[in-house]
Write a protein that holds these residues in place. Structure first.
Motif, mmCIF file in Angstrom:
data_model
loop_
_atom_site.group_PDB
_atom_site.id
_atom_site.type_symbol
_atom_site.label_atom_id
_atom_site.label_comp_id
_atom_site.label_asym_id
_atom_site.label_seq_id
_atom_site.Cartn_x
_atom_site.Cartn_y
_atom_site.Cartn_z
ATOM 1 N N LYS A 219 0.836 -1.204 0.000
ATOM 2 C CA LYS A 219 0.000 0.000 0.000
ATOM 3 C C LYS A 219 0.870 1.253 0.000
ATOM 4 C CE LYS A 219 -3.802 2.114 2.578
ATOM 5 N NZ LYS A 219 -4.682 1.979 3.802
ATOM 6 N N GLY A 220 1.949 1.261 0.797
ATOM 7 C CA GLY A 220 2.853 2.411 0.824
ATOM 8 C C GLY A 220 3.583 2.589 -0.492
ATOM 9 N N ARG A 221 4.007 1.479 -1.079
ATOM 10 C CA ARG A 221 4.708 1.563 -2.365
ATOM 11 C C ARG A 221 3.786 2.107 -3.449
ATOM 12 N NH1 ARG A 221 9.052 -1.237 -3.912
ATOM 13 N NH2 ARG A 221 7.950 -2.083 -5.740
ATOM 14 N N TYR A 222 2.529 1.691 -3.415
ATOM 15 C CA TYR A 222 1.613 2.166 -4.467
ATOM 16 C C TYR A 222 1.339 3.661 -4.307
ATOM 17 C CZ TYR A 222 -2.446 2.452 -7.509
ATOM 18 O OH TYR A 222 -3.327 2.804 -8.512
ATOM 19 N N LYS A 223 1.153 4.089 -3.078
ATOM 20 C CA LYS A 223 0.915 5.516 -2.857
ATOM 21 C C LYS A 223 2.131 6.346 -3.239
ATOM 22 C CE LYS A 223 -2.554 5.268 0.813
ATOM 23 N NZ LYS A 223 -2.889 5.614 2.222
ATOM 24 N N ALA A 224 3.330 5.761 -3.055
ATOM 25 C CA ALA A 224 4.567 6.486 -3.418
ATOM 26 C C ALA A 224 4.832 6.455 -4.907
ATOM 27 C CB ALA A 224 5.750 5.898 -2.663
ATOM 28 N N GLY A 225 4.052 5.679 -5.636
ATOM 29 C CA GLY A 225 4.217 5.616 -7.078
ATOM 30 C C GLY A 225 5.276 4.661 -7.551
ATOM 31 N N VAL A 226 5.813 3.821 -6.658
ATOM 32 C CA VAL A 226 6.851 2.873 -7.064
ATOM 33 C C VAL A 226 6.307 1.439 -7.137
ATOM 34 C CG1 VAL A 226 8.724 4.262 -6.151
ATOM 35 C CG2 VAL A 226 7.593 2.598 -4.655
ATOM 36 N N GLY A 227 5.070 1.242 -6.723
ATOM 37 C CA GLY A 227 4.469 -0.083 -6.779
ATOM 38 C C GLY A 227 3.312 -0.100 -7.746
ATOM 39 N N SER A 228 2.976 -1.304 -8.255
ATOM 40 C CA SER A 228 1.880 -1.445 -9.214
ATOM 41 C C SER A 228 0.590 -1.821 -8.484
ATOM 42 C CB SER A 228 2.215 -2.525 -10.242
ATOM 43 O OG SER A 228 2.282 -3.794 -9.619
ATOM 44 N N ILE A 229 -0.516 -1.616 -9.200
ATOM 45 C CA ILE A 229 -1.820 -1.981 -8.630
ATOM 46 C C ILE A 229 -1.938 -3.487 -8.462
ATOM 47 C CG2 ILE A 229 -2.948 -2.181 -10.881
ATOM 48 C CD1 ILE A 229 -4.449 -0.808 -7.575
ATOM 49 N N ILE A 230 -1.283 -4.247 -9.342
ATOM 50 C CA ILE A 230 -1.313 -5.718 -9.234
ATOM 51 C C ILE A 230 -0.649 -6.146 -7.927
ATOM 52 C CG2 ILE A 230 -0.570 -7.858 -10.288
ATOM 53 C CD1 ILE A 230 -2.739 -6.374 -11.833
ATOM 54 N N GLU A 231 0.467 -5.519 -7.600
ATOM 55 C CA GLU A 231 1.160 -5.840 -6.351
ATOM 56 C C GLU A 231 0.267 -5.542 -5.148
ATOM 57 O OE1 GLU A 231 5.180 -4.444 -3.863
ATOM 58 O OE2 GLU A 231 4.634 -3.472 -5.756
ATOM 59 N N LEU A 232 -0.423 -4.396 -5.189
ATOM 60 C CA LEU A 232 -1.300 -4.024 -4.075
ATOM 61 C C LEU A 232 -2.480 -4.984 -3.948
ATOM 62 C CD1 LEU A 232 -2.231 -2.113 -1.849
ATOM 63 C CD2 LEU A 232 -3.323 -0.704 -3.625
ATOM 64 N N LEU A 233 -3.112 -5.313 -5.091
ATOM 65 C CA LEU A 233 -4.279 -6.202 -5.051
ATOM 66 C C LEU A 233 -3.904 -7.606 -4.615
ATOM 67 C CD1 LEU A 233 -6.224 -5.047 -8.247
ATOM 68 C CD2 LEU A 233 -6.594 -4.379 -5.866
ATOM 69 N N ASN A 234 -2.745 -8.063 -5.048
ATOM 70 C CA ASN A 234 -2.284 -9.389 -4.612
ATOM 71 C C ASN A 234 -2.054 -9.424 -3.102
ATOM 72 O OD1 ASN A 234 -2.390 -10.505 -7.168
ATOM 73 N ND2 ASN A 234 -0.240 -10.072 -7.630
ATOM 74 N N ALA A 235 -1.437 -8.391 -2.587
ATOM 75 C CA ALA A 235 -1.204 -8.322 -1.143
ATOM 76 C C ALA A 235 -2.523 -8.218 -0.384
ATOM 77 C CB ALA A 235 -0.311 -7.130 -0.817
ATOM 78 N N GLN A 236 -3.444 -7.476 -0.959
ATOM 79 C CA GLN A 236 -4.758 -7.323 -0.342
ATOM 80 C C GLN A 236 -5.502 -8.648 -0.318
ATOM 81 O OE1 GLN A 236 -7.040 -3.633 -1.328
ATOM 82 N NE2 GLN A 236 -8.522 -5.114 -2.139
ATOM 83 N N SER A 237 -5.456 -9.410 -1.414
ATOM 84 C CA SER A 237 -6.095 -10.721 -1.479
ATOM 85 C C SER A 237 -5.458 -11.703 -0.501
ATOM 86 C CB SER A 237 -6.001 -11.264 -2.905
ATOM 87 O OG SER A 237 -6.538 -12.570 -2.982
ATOM 88 N N SER A 238 -4.134 -11.649 -0.378
ATOM 89 C CA SER A 238 -3.443 -12.539 0.560
ATOM 90 C C SER A 238 -3.836 -12.231 1.996
ATOM 91 C CB SER A 238 -1.927 -12.394 0.389
ATOM 92 O OG SER A 238 -1.525 -12.795 -0.915
ATOM 93 N N LEU A 239 -4.007 -10.953 2.299
ATOM 94 C CA LEU A 239 -4.408 -10.573 3.659
ATOM 95 C C LEU A 239 -5.821 -11.066 3.964
ATOM 96 C CD1 LEU A 239 -4.011 -9.075 6.314
ATOM 97 C CD2 LEU A 239 -4.772 -6.966 5.150
ATOM 98 N N SER A 240 -6.711 -10.913 3.003
ATOM 99 C CA SER A 240 -8.085 -11.369 3.201
ATOM 100 C C SER A 240 -8.131 -12.886 3.423
ATOM 101 C CB SER A 240 -8.944 -10.989 1.993
ATOM 102 O OG SER A 240 -10.268 -11.459 2.144
ATOM 103 N N LYS A 241 -7.370 -13.636 2.630
ATOM 104 C CA LYS A 241 -7.335 -15.097 2.795
ATOM 105 C C LYS A 241 -6.723 -15.487 4.136
ATOM 106 C CE LYS A 241 -7.074 -16.158 -2.143
ATOM 107 N NZ LYS A 241 -6.240 -16.739 -3.236
ATOM 108 N N ALA A 242 -5.692 -14.756 4.540
ATOM 109 C CA ALA A 242 -5.054 -15.059 5.821
ATOM 110 C C ALA A 242 -6.017 -14.830 6.985
ATOM 111 C CB ALA A 242 -3.805 -14.202 5.998
#
Length: 504
Positions: free
Chosen positions: A451-474
């Motif tokens: 989430k921080g990387r995406y807001k800083a503009g150095v991360g992609s939306i795919i990276e954020l959504l994947n991390a978000q999905s992993s958190l929900s499953k966890a």
């Protein structure tokens, strides 16, 4: 009205009054106190409060357990009248769920009634040691036309009446063990019925607890899905803002929008699962499925597992205390007693008997007659021949005892298997609980970083959504692992035959 008619009416009235009094009084007499042989309520709450011996450490949890003592109010409520409940509260705890289920479950009530039936049979067997007595009263009246051909001086017409009062008594003094065998059979069947009631209550206990934890899991799942929906919505808004500012792509926006829609769908499904689990638990407690209530989802303190020792010790303890084994052992003992009873039926018996009778006839020539007679004696009854029927009944009784012996061996094997399976299940769920803790921590850190990387503009939306999905499953895996651990713990206690309110 003549004296004879008045006497007849009096006898009839007294007989009718005695018959009317029998249902209200005679059938409620309990000289052998068999009501003390069974619990007052189907839940048998006073028995279930007992706590099993505790070990110093648990072989599954490594000696670490969060012991949460039962409050005095909880014990007081269980020891009072556990089947008296008011309207259901807004929030219910596991104790209330279990007690309501055990009081309202039809199988639990059926097992309770079976215990009362067997307790009454013990009274029947004890009654055979007492004498029996009965009285007979009779009155008859009618014309008597007596004609002698060619002898009118001997012929007569008269109205006759007859009275008879009699008392008979019988007392079996000795029967070579028949009554003793029947009483032992009744007592063992009562022990089996009580053990079967314990087993039924433990099954109801586990089923109600599992429904409770299913609802708790469904509530936690809904909270997790709602949080995931909120997070997905924030990610979608961030992607949309970047796209509108020209810093993001349309693909990123659509990908975030799709993930947000999926999160809303998951939350709707979770809400449906929650309502289904709530209705299931409501019916288990004996109330309507649409009864509104919630359960406490605070699971920071886990109940203790101090009762868990080595697997060999657990199996040995279960073979000593499990209600299914106690029931099978009692049924075998009852079958052996029945063999003795069937055999003893063919042996002699000695009885003391007595009778007294008074007869009076009026209107019978040459004059009224009255007689009194009484007798007391001893009777020896010796069965001689019954067409070989007794021999075959003894064979059948022995075969039944052999069958009960095989059933006892099978019950021992099943108890051993259940303890083994539930022990391994609890060990697995304990390790799984630890693993989901680590998984949830890692997933939350990964999401915060993405989430921080995406807001800083150095991360992609795919990276954020994947991390978000992993958190929900966890989070879902953590909720399910916690529910599975609670159920596995109760199932292990149940397989030991020691499940009770202490386990809550």
């Amino acid at each position: 009205m003549s004296t004879s008619a008045r006497h007849g009416i009096t006898v009839g009235v007294l007989t009718a009054l005695y018959a009317a009094m029998i249902p209200a009084h005679a059938f409620e007499i309990d000289p052998f106190s068999v009501k003390k042989l069974y619990s007052k309520t189907p839940s048998k709450g006073q028995v279930l409060v007992k706590k099993p011996p505790q070990s110093e450490s648990s072989s599954i949890t490594g000696g670490e357990s969060a012991t949460k003592p039962t409050a005095n109010s909880t014990l007081d409520r269980a020891m009072a009248d556990p089947c008296t409940w008011g309207s259901i509260k807004t929030s219910v705890d596991l104790l209330e769920v279990v007690e309501r289920a055990m009081c309202s479950n039809t199988e639990a009530r059926q097992a309770w009634v079976n215990v009362k039936i067997q307790a009454a049979q013990v009274g029947v067997a004890k009654a055979a040691y007492l004498p029996t007595a009965d009285a007979t009263l009779s009155y008859s009246r009618g014309p008597n036309n007596y004609q002698v051909q060619d002898r009118p001086d001997l012929s007569f017409n008269s109205k006759t009446s007859a009275h008879n009062v009699g008392v008979n008594a019988n007392w079996v003094l000795f029967d070579f063990g028949l009554r003793r065998a029947n009483l032992e059979n009744a007592r063992q069947l009562l022990i089996a019925a009580n053990a079967t009631q314990d087993l039924t209550l433990q099954k109801v206990f586990v089923a109600a607890a599992q429904a409770y934890y299913d609802l708790m899991s469904a509530q936690s799942a809904l909270d997790a899905y709602s949080e995931a929906e909120k997070t997905s919505g924030e990610s979608f808004k961030a992607a949309e803002a970047k796209y509108n500012a020209g810093a993001g792509t349309l693909v990123d926006k659509l990908q975030a929008q799709t993930d947000y829609a999926q999160a809303r769908l998951d939350r709707v499904k979770a809400l449906g699962d929650l309502r289904t689990a709530q209705g299931t638990l409501a019916v288990a407690m004996g109330v309507d499925a649409n009864t509104p209530f919630t359960v406490n989802t605070d699971t920071r303190d886990l109940p203790d597992t101090a009762f868990v020792t080595s697997i060999n010790q657990l199996i040995a303890d279960a073979k000593r205390t499990h209600p299914s084994l106690r029931a099978a052992q009692a049924q075998l003992a009852a079958a052996n007693a029945n063999v003795n009873a069937v055999r003893d039926e063919g042996l002699p018996s000695v009885s003391l008997f007595g009778s007294a009778n008074r007869n009076r006839q009026i209107g019978q020539p040459p004059s009224a007659t009255e007689s009194d007679n009484s007798s007391v004696g001893i009777q020896l009854k010796i069965p001689l021949f019954e067409g070989f029927g007794r021999s075959y009944r003894v064979r059948a009784a022995k075969a039944q005892a052999e069958l009960k012996s095989v059933e006892l061996e099978n019950a021992e094997q099943q108890v051993s298997l259940e303890v083994w399976k539930n022990y391994q299940a609890l060990a697995t769920e304990t390790e799984g609980l630890k693993a989901t803790d680590d998984l949830l921590k890692s997933a939350r850190q990964a999401f915060d970083t993405a989430k921080g990387r995406y807001k800083a503009g150095v991360g992609s939306i795919i990276e954020l959504l994947n991390a978000q999905s992993s958190l929900s499953k966890a989070e879902q895996q953590r909720v399910q692992a916690l529910s599975n651990w609670h159920v596995a713990r109760l199932k292990l206690a149940s397989s030991l035959g020691r499940l009770g309110l202490w386990a809550l």
